[in-house]
Design a protein around this motif. Sequence first.
Motif, mmCIF file in Angstrom:
data_model
loop_
_atom_site.group_PDB
_atom_site.id
_atom_site.type_symbol
_atom_site.label_atom_id
_atom_site.label_comp_id
_atom_site.label_asym_id
_atom_site.label_seq_id
_atom_site.Cartn_x
_atom_site.Cartn_y
_atom_site.Cartn_z
ATOM 1 N N ASN A 10 -13.137 -6.789 100.725
ATOM 2 C CA ASN A 10 -11.923 -7.122 100.389
ATOM 3 C C ASN A 10 -10.687 -6.074 100.546
ATOM 4 O OD1 ASN A 10 -12.361 -10.094 99.449
ATOM 5 N ND2 ASN A 10 -13.898 -8.893 98.447
ATOM 6 N N ASN A 11 -10.958 -4.971 100.190
ATOM 7 C CA ASN A 11 -10.297 -3.788 100.140
ATOM 8 C C ASN A 11 -10.200 -2.930 101.246
ATOM 9 O OD1 ASN A 11 -8.979 -5.017 97.688
ATOM 10 N ND2 ASN A 11 -10.565 -4.049 96.697
ATOM 11 N N LEU A 12 -11.281 -2.703 101.915
ATOM 12 C CA LEU A 12 -11.430 -1.663 102.816
ATOM 13 C C LEU A 12 -11.334 -2.144 104.344
ATOM 14 C CD1 LEU A 12 -12.270 1.405 102.523
ATOM 15 C CD2 LEU A 12 -14.558 0.838 102.965
ATOM 16 N N SER A 13 -10.429 -1.716 104.997
ATOM 17 C CA SER A 13 -10.188 -2.215 106.409
ATOM 18 C C SER A 13 -9.940 -0.960 107.274
ATOM 19 C CB SER A 13 -8.713 -2.717 106.474
ATOM 20 O OG SER A 13 -7.611 -1.894 106.095
ATOM 21 N N LEU A 18 -8.683 4.725 109.080
ATOM 22 C CA LEU A 18 -8.136 5.497 110.307
ATOM 23 C C LEU A 18 -7.045 6.394 109.781
ATOM 24 C CD1 LEU A 18 -8.268 3.285 113.369
ATOM 25 C CD2 LEU A 18 -10.149 5.097 112.715
ATOM 26 N N ILE A 19 -6.023 5.676 108.993
ATOM 27 C CA ILE A 19 -4.885 6.202 108.436
ATOM 28 C C ILE A 19 -5.284 7.589 107.421
ATOM 29 C CG2 ILE A 19 -2.843 6.141 106.915
ATOM 30 C CD1 ILE A 19 -2.600 3.198 108.001
ATOM 31 N N PHE A 22 -6.928 10.278 109.471
ATOM 32 C CA PHE A 22 -5.801 11.112 110.034
ATOM 33 C C PHE A 22 -4.990 11.973 109.123
ATOM 34 C CE2 PHE A 22 -1.417 11.873 111.653
ATOM 35 C CZ PHE A 22 -1.748 12.128 113.031
ATOM 36 N N VAL A 23 -4.654 11.509 107.952
ATOM 37 C CA VAL A 23 -4.082 12.150 106.927
ATOM 38 C C VAL A 23 -4.744 13.202 106.323
ATOM 39 C CG1 VAL A 23 -2.846 11.881 104.616
ATOM 40 C CG2 VAL A 23 -2.158 10.100 106.357
ATOM 41 N N LEU A 24 -6.098 12.974 106.009
ATOM 42 C CA LEU A 24 -6.800 14.140 105.520
ATOM 43 C C LEU A 24 -6.748 15.349 106.330
ATOM 44 C CD1 LEU A 24 -9.681 12.205 103.840
ATOM 45 C CD2 LEU A 24 -7.934 13.423 102.486
ATOM 46 N N ARG A 25 -7.123 15.072 107.581
ATOM 47 C CA ARG A 25 -7.233 16.088 108.604
ATOM 48 C C ARG A 25 -5.704 16.750 109.113
ATOM 49 N NH1 ARG A 25 -10.759 12.563 108.341
ATOM 50 N NH2 ARG A 25 -12.939 12.792 109.560
ATOM 51 N N LEU A 26 -4.983 15.792 109.020
ATOM 52 C CA LEU A 26 -3.425 16.667 109.237
ATOM 53 C C LEU A 26 -3.017 17.366 108.125
ATOM 54 C CD1 LEU A 26 -0.968 16.907 110.849
ATOM 55 C CD2 LEU A 26 0.028 14.711 109.692
ATOM 56 N N ILE A 27 -3.385 17.189 106.729
ATOM 57 C CA ILE A 27 -3.015 18.047 105.649
ATOM 58 C C ILE A 27 -3.723 19.233 105.854
ATOM 59 C CG2 ILE A 27 -3.295 18.074 103.069
ATOM 60 C CD1 ILE A 27 -2.761 15.098 102.990
ATOM 61 N N TRP A 28 -5.204 19.188 106.038
ATOM 62 C CA TRP A 28 -6.008 20.134 106.004
ATOM 63 C C TRP A 28 -5.381 21.218 107.273
ATOM 64 C CZ3 TRP A 28 -9.870 22.347 103.580
ATOM 65 C CH2 TRP A 28 -10.817 23.343 103.994
#
Length: 423
Positions: A10-13, A18-19, A22-28
Amino acid sequence: MKKLRYYIENNLSLPKILILAFVLRLIWILVIKTVPTSDFKLMYETGKLAAEGNFAAFHGLSYFNLFPHDSITVLYYSLFFKITNNPLFLIKFMNVVYETFVVYMIYVIGKKIYNKNLAKLGAFLIAIFPPFIMYCSETMAEHMAIPFFLVSVYFFIKFIDTDSILFIFLSGIFLSLGDLFRPVGIIFFIAYLIYFVIKKLILQRKKYLIKLLAFIILIIGCALPTVILSNILVKADILQNQIWQPAEPSITTVLKGTNFEALGAWNVEDAKVPSECHFNAKLTTEKSMQLIKQRFESHSIPEIIKFYAEKTFLQWGIGDYGAYGWTVLNNAGESALKAPSAVVIATISYIIISLYYIFILVFAVKGIFNLKNSKQKGKVMFIYLILLGFIGFYMLTERQSRYSFVCSWTLILTALNGFKLKE
């Protein structure tokens, strides 16, 4: 488990995953200012020379003529130097893109093997898998190789389902492209061959000629990109030797892998063998074989077993596959490393990474015991086959924790078989 299933359903899509990835990798890559060191530095700096039309590093006794398999990565970096004089961030940003694509591929492969919910779980698990985040700030060939290998695996699984000649051909093409960046394609090919022989020829005793044709098509697909690109580069005088013809024979990596004192890691003693043989491939091979034989003859069977047990543990037992060392520690000064805050951060990081890795390993092992009741037993065993191939390969060759990163995604796919999530 019910709460986990409810959350995933119900909550994981996939878009959210993917967002997040992408965000975790970009922040790193924005926070961790990794500068290429060692071989990574050499490849990056040679890319600049190649962009200027200087290909001396691919000739004579230069590093990339001794090990021409790294040439494609260097030439890839040279494309960025044609855009800007300092393309380091741009290369890292592309790493983020590639590793986000890896998350998507784990989803589509997971969906092919299991079901949509387990596929989403697999995508989430690799989205937060530390090495796939941390290594984004390092200039390494695996970022380009892994997506190609995953696409190849995807098409091979499609071939398993359909017997389509097109899918087996595409599988070979993408396997070859991945191998151009990281030359471990032979392990995938052997896994494909074993599965093909057992599943298609022994268990399904029909249409032998068509299946033989499919295998020939796979070989053609595997050979085509490498042969074409390599010949173009040699004829253009960019490379001196073909990509598959290193000036230093491949036996030297096995030689390093059998060094008992170094526990199979790189060492000066074995590294100087080619120069002692005046870079004569035949003499280097003969001396390497002689040294390997002497080592096994001078050690007892219990010592050999102990050596390979320790080597295997060191190869696979580090949860980030050396990413923290390569991306953080190698770029910190000695005083910074000794600071109390740095010690605390490193300790906490290793604890978190290790706990997550243990979690993945536990479910990957549990997945073995679930094979009997798995509806997709053959496909799951196929992924285990790839993993076992890499374990065996790194037992034979030079040990470095980073080397396992290229196939660490197999742990995620096998771990999914340890969960009980239905569609």
